[in-house]
Design a protein around this motif. Sequence first.
Motif, PDB file in Angstrom:
ATOM      1  N   GLY A 160     -62.224  10.834  19.551  1.00  0.00           N
ATOM      2  CA  GLY A 160     -62.270  10.962  20.995  1.00  0.00           C
ATOM      3  C   GLY A 160     -63.181   9.940  21.645  1.00  0.00           C
ATOM      4  N   LEU A 161     -63.120   8.692  21.182  1.00  0.00           N
ATOM      5  CA  LEU A 161     -63.968   7.627  21.715  1.00  0.00           C
ATOM      6  C   LEU A 161     -63.189   6.786  22.726  1.00  0.00           C
ATOM      7  N   ASN A 162     -63.903   5.936  23.428  1.00  0.00           N
ATOM      8  CA  ASN A 162     -63.263   5.087  24.431  1.00  0.00           C
ATOM      9  C   ASN A 162     -63.791   3.660  24.347  1.00  0.00           C
ATOM     10  N   PRO A 163     -63.512   2.946  23.254  1.00  0.00           N
ATOM     11  CA  PRO A 163     -63.966   1.551  23.165  1.00  0.00           C
ATOM     12  C   PRO A 163     -63.178   0.674  24.140  1.00  0.00           C
ATOM     13  N   ARG A 164     -63.816  -0.349  24.598  1.00  0.00           N
ATOM     14  CA  ARG A 164     -63.198  -1.195  25.615  1.00  0.00           C
ATOM     15  C   ARG A 164     -62.460  -2.377  24.998  1.00  0.00           C
ATOM     16  N   GLY A 165     -61.290  -2.681  25.564  1.00  0.00           N
ATOM     17  CA  GLY A 165     -60.577  -3.891  25.204  1.00  0.00           C
ATOM     18  C   GLY A 165     -59.987  -3.920  23.815  1.00  0.00           C
ATOM     19  N   ILE A 166     -59.720  -2.772  23.233  1.00  0.00           N
ATOM     20  CA  ILE A 166     -59.176  -2.713  21.879  1.00  0.00           C
ATOM     21  C   ILE A 166     -57.715  -2.265  21.937  1.00  0.00           C
ATOM     22  N   PRO A 167     -56.782  -3.020  21.338  1.00  0.00           N
ATOM     23  CA  PRO A 167     -55.386  -2.581  21.307  1.00  0.00           C
ATOM     24  C   PRO A 167     -55.259  -1.220  20.627  1.00  0.00           C
ATOM     25  N   GLY A 216     -69.617   5.103  20.644  1.00  0.00           N
ATOM     26  CA  GLY A 216     -68.286   4.553  20.425  1.00  0.00           C
ATOM     27  C   GLY A 216     -67.733   3.800  21.613  1.00  0.00           C
ATOM     28  N   SER A 217     -68.399   3.868  22.758  1.00  0.00           N
ATOM     29  CA  SER A 217     -67.916   3.170  23.946  1.00  0.00           C
ATOM     30  C   SER A 217     -68.885   2.097  24.416  1.00  0.00           C
ATOM     31  N   TRP A 218     -69.908   1.805  23.631  1.00  0.00           N
ATOM     32  CA  TRP A 218     -70.895   0.803  24.033  1.00  0.00           C
ATOM     33  C   TRP A 218     -70.267  -0.592  24.036  1.00  0.00           C
ATOM     34  N   PRO A 219     -70.448  -1.354  25.104  1.00  0.00           N
ATOM     35  CA  PRO A 219     -69.946  -2.730  25.112  1.00  0.00           C
ATOM     36  C   PRO A 219     -70.773  -3.599  24.163  1.00  0.00           C
ATOM     37  N   SER A 220     -70.086  -4.472  23.431  1.00  0.00           N
ATOM     38  CA  SER A 220     -70.770  -5.288  22.424  1.00  0.00           C
ATOM     39  C   SER A 220     -70.248  -6.718  22.454  1.00  0.00           C
ATOM     40  N   PRO A 221     -71.135  -7.688  22.298  1.00  0.00           N
ATOM     41  CA  PRO A 221     -70.683  -9.088  22.197  1.00  0.00           C
ATOM     42  C   PRO A 221     -70.102  -9.424  20.836  1.00  0.00           C
ATOM     43  N   ILE A 222     -70.223  -8.510  19.881  1.00  0.00           N
ATOM     44  CA  ILE A 222     -69.692  -8.758  18.532  1.00  0.00           C
ATOM     45  C   ILE A 222     -68.254  -8.243  18.502  1.00  0.00           C
ATOM     46  N   ASP A 223     -67.319  -9.137  18.818  1.00  0.00           N
ATOM     47  CA  ASP A 223     -65.922  -8.719  18.784  1.00  0.00           C
ATOM     48  C   ASP A 223     -65.323  -9.037  17.421  1.00  0.00           C
ATOM     49  N   ALA A 224     -64.053  -8.656  17.229  1.00  0.00           N
ATOM     50  CA  ALA A 224     -63.421  -8.824  15.923  1.00  0.00           C
ATOM     51  C   ALA A 224     -63.274 -10.296  15.548  1.00  0.00           C
ATOM     52  N   ALA A 225     -63.022 -11.140  16.534  1.00  0.00           N
ATOM     53  CA  ALA A 225     -62.872 -12.568  16.246  1.00  0.00           C
ATOM     54  C   ALA A 225     -64.182 -13.160  15.740  1.00  0.00           C
ATOM     55  N   ASP A 232     -72.749  13.377  13.447  1.00  0.00           N
ATOM     56  CA  ASP A 232     -71.931  14.479  13.950  1.00  0.00           C
ATOM     57  C   ASP A 232     -71.020  14.956  12.822  1.00  0.00           C
ATOM     58  N   ARG A 233     -71.183  16.223  12.423  1.00  0.00           N
ATOM     59  CA  ARG A 233     -70.403  16.769  11.310  1.00  0.00           C
ATOM     60  C   ARG A 233     -68.908  16.693  11.567  1.00  0.00           C
ATOM     61  N   GLU A 234     -68.489  16.791  12.815  1.00  0.00           N
ATOM     62  CA  GLU A 234     -67.065  16.787  13.125  1.00  0.00           C
ATOM     63  C   GLU A 234     -66.506  15.377  13.276  1.00  0.00           C
ATOM     64  N   ARG A 235     -67.373  14.379  13.215  1.00  0.00           N
ATOM     65  CA  ARG A 235     -66.895  13.001  13.415  1.00  0.00           C
ATOM     66  C   ARG A 235     -67.398  12.103  12.279  1.00  0.00           C
ATOM     67  N   GLU A 294     -58.859  -0.496  12.834  1.00  0.00           N
ATOM     68  CA  GLU A 294     -59.777   0.498  12.308  1.00  0.00           C
ATOM     69  C   GLU A 294     -60.549   1.175  13.439  1.00  0.00           C
ATOM     70  N   LEU A 295     -61.035   0.386  14.386  1.00  0.00           N
ATOM     71  CA  LEU A 295     -61.763   0.963  15.515  1.00  0.00           C
ATOM     72  C   LEU A 295     -60.857   1.869  16.346  1.00  0.00           C
ATOM     73  N   SER A 296     -59.606   1.470  16.526  1.00  0.00           N
ATOM     74  CA  SER A 296     -58.673   2.307  17.280  1.00  0.00           C
ATOM     75  C   SER A 296     -58.416   3.633  16.577  1.00  0.00           C
ATOM     76  N   LEU A 297     -58.342   3.604  15.229  1.00  0.00           N
ATOM     77  CA  LEU A 297     -58.182   4.860  14.485  1.00  0.00           C
ATOM     78  C   LEU A 297     -59.347   5.791  14.774  1.00  0.00           C
ATOM     79  N   TYR A 298     -60.584   5.281  14.695  1.00  0.00           N
ATOM     80  CA  TYR A 298     -61.748   6.118  14.942  1.00  0.00           C
ATOM     81  C   TYR A 298     -61.770   6.609  16.386  1.00  0.00           C
ATOM     82  N   ALA A 299     -61.345   5.760  17.304  1.00  0.00           N
ATOM     83  CA  ALA A 299     -61.319   6.171  18.710  1.00  0.00           C
ATOM     84  C   ALA A 299     -60.404   7.366  18.905  1.00  0.00           C
ATOM     85  N   GLN A 300     -59.245   7.333  18.250  1.00  0.00           N
ATOM     86  CA  GLN A 300     -58.293   8.433  18.400  1.00  0.00           C
ATOM     87  C   GLN A 300     -58.745   9.689  17.666  1.00  0.00           C
TER      88      GLN A 300
END
Length: 650
Positions: free
Chosen positions: A637-644, A7-16, A489-492, A628-634
């Motif tokens: 317990g993930l830490n994606p980069r550069g997401i509002p 969930g925290s891997w940097p990726s060149p595939i952004d939302a735009a 992961d059963r809890e995620r 959507e990504l921010s919902l999953y992060a919260q």
Amino acid sequence: MQRLPYGSWPSPIDAALAAAHDGRPEYAGFVGDEAWWTEPRPAEGGRRTLVRRSADGREESLLPAPWDVRSRVIEYGGQPWAGTVVDGRPLVVFVNFADQRLYRYEPGGDPRPLTPVSLVGGGLRWVEPQLRVDRGEVWCVLEEFTGDGPTDVRRVLAAVPLDGSAVQDRDAVRELTDDRHRFVTGPRISPDGRSAVWLAWDHPRMPWDGTELVLAGVAEDGTLTGARTLVGGPDESIAQADWARDGSLLYASDRSGWWNLYRDGVPLCPREEEFGGPLWKLGQRWFAPLDSGLVAVVHGRGATALGVLDPETGEVVDAAGPWTEFASTLAVHGERVVTVGASPRSAYEVVELDTRAGRARVVGAEHEDAVDPAYYPEPQIRTFTGPAGRDIHAHIYPPHNPRCVSPGDALPPYVVWAHGGPTSRAPLVLDLEIAYFTSRGIGVAEVNYGGSTGHGREYRNRLREQWGVVDVEDCAAVALALADEGTADRERLAIRGGSAGGWTTAASLAATDVYACGTILYPVLDLAGWGSGETHDFESQYLETLVGPLAEVPGRYAERSPAEHADRITAPFLLLQGVDDVICPPAQCERFLARMEGRQVPHAYIAFEGEGHGFRRAETMIRVLESELSLYAQAFGLNPRGIPTLELTK
């Protein structure tokens, strides 16, 4: 190689990037020797333009903004254009989305309207135009609103004058049929011009439940005479019909339990696979007769292939190439076939098959890797075991990033994707929205739950009176199987879906404790409301088969509706809705949220102005993916980069 938590891997595939590549070419056809098609423009308000491939291979977008080539007949639309060559020049007619009028267009000039405006209800709408230059007409399906209600509507086959004489005169539109049937698709004229066939059906059936193939004579004055039902009925779905060059009649029927191809009532290639599909849009085509007597076909079980069928032997020879999925759009010119194909490594592109040479090639909307394809997911085709031992078909997309792995023995989070429809399926093709998540370390499981198409009528009928049960059970079974086998992961675990998939998502959150959160897009939430006047005419009685007759089982409608059981939902959720949606209107979301008030469940609701059923604008899709990504992060317990950060309220 970096070792970073899922969930925290940097990726060149952004939302735009994902938004810029959303949508696909549709409605491929020929104008003379040239291939033409419609194509999305997410950055231009989500409109669709008409694209022409000239003889020298250049692609040209013919209509500038704000022209939008898209019909609203049955709200899902269908074939919005047709073209031919007259005196060496292209002549094209098309439907413009904003006013739903039919226009005449010749490259180099401005589009000119052919049809009048009606201020009654949803007005006059057109789809499946067919040029009949010899008569100076365009034959179409006409949808005419007779009042302000969504079901105050009639549909007929009609002929529109090409000279523009109907622009101010509704009476100049010549109706070819009466309105005895609630739904019709455009006619196909026999090679000798003396006969026509079309499809028709009535409430409460949907076209995949049962349709009728109607045959009529064509008189010298262009009227249709002696219309009678040839085949089909309440329990037989005819998906498409057309005439072969020798005057024999071809049609795709599921009378055997599979949509197979028939010629004058005789099966041509009896197989346990589909040569047709669900008629969600008018003018979808799975086969097209060639001048040689062979038939181009889109067929398969689950996935689809492009092939050429020999009616005399029943043999099908599939086109070679990298494509593993073909859309239900097909046109022929001589011995050439044009369609739209894709694969897990390439998005949908326009493909032409030369049946003489046996060679297929890309001729339009060619896929170009926007990023290193090493970041694309590597899907798995899986079959899981559900309740009562039933098979469940799914596509599994494990987390994948060429530069990242997760440290230790942690298991990744997974999101179950429930497709819309529900009488539809998820194709196995490259989707940058899926790659957006998998490249960050979040797995995706697309579930073709019971009721999905591509696996025969018996599999399709599993959802009869079981919507909200079988789909929920099948999605949960896949999610739990992935956890039990040590893949997820059963809890995620999360679930998401749009339209009917939004229903399955909300129903799953209300009926199970499998998921830690969910993303609900333009959903059905209140069955009683949706089934008694809150949706459009096409699906207004869909629930009669999906849930059961409302008059007989009203309690079932209340028992299964998430809006009636907001007290059962404890997992955080994101609710996304188009303000202009007439299929799943915002009122359903608003009632649902009112019942959630005070329940202390973290959630967010975003309503998008200018969006309808399904999001088309780039700015909308960017916000959807990041939220959507921010919902999953919260929730995970993930830490994606550069997401509002998505603000969740209680």
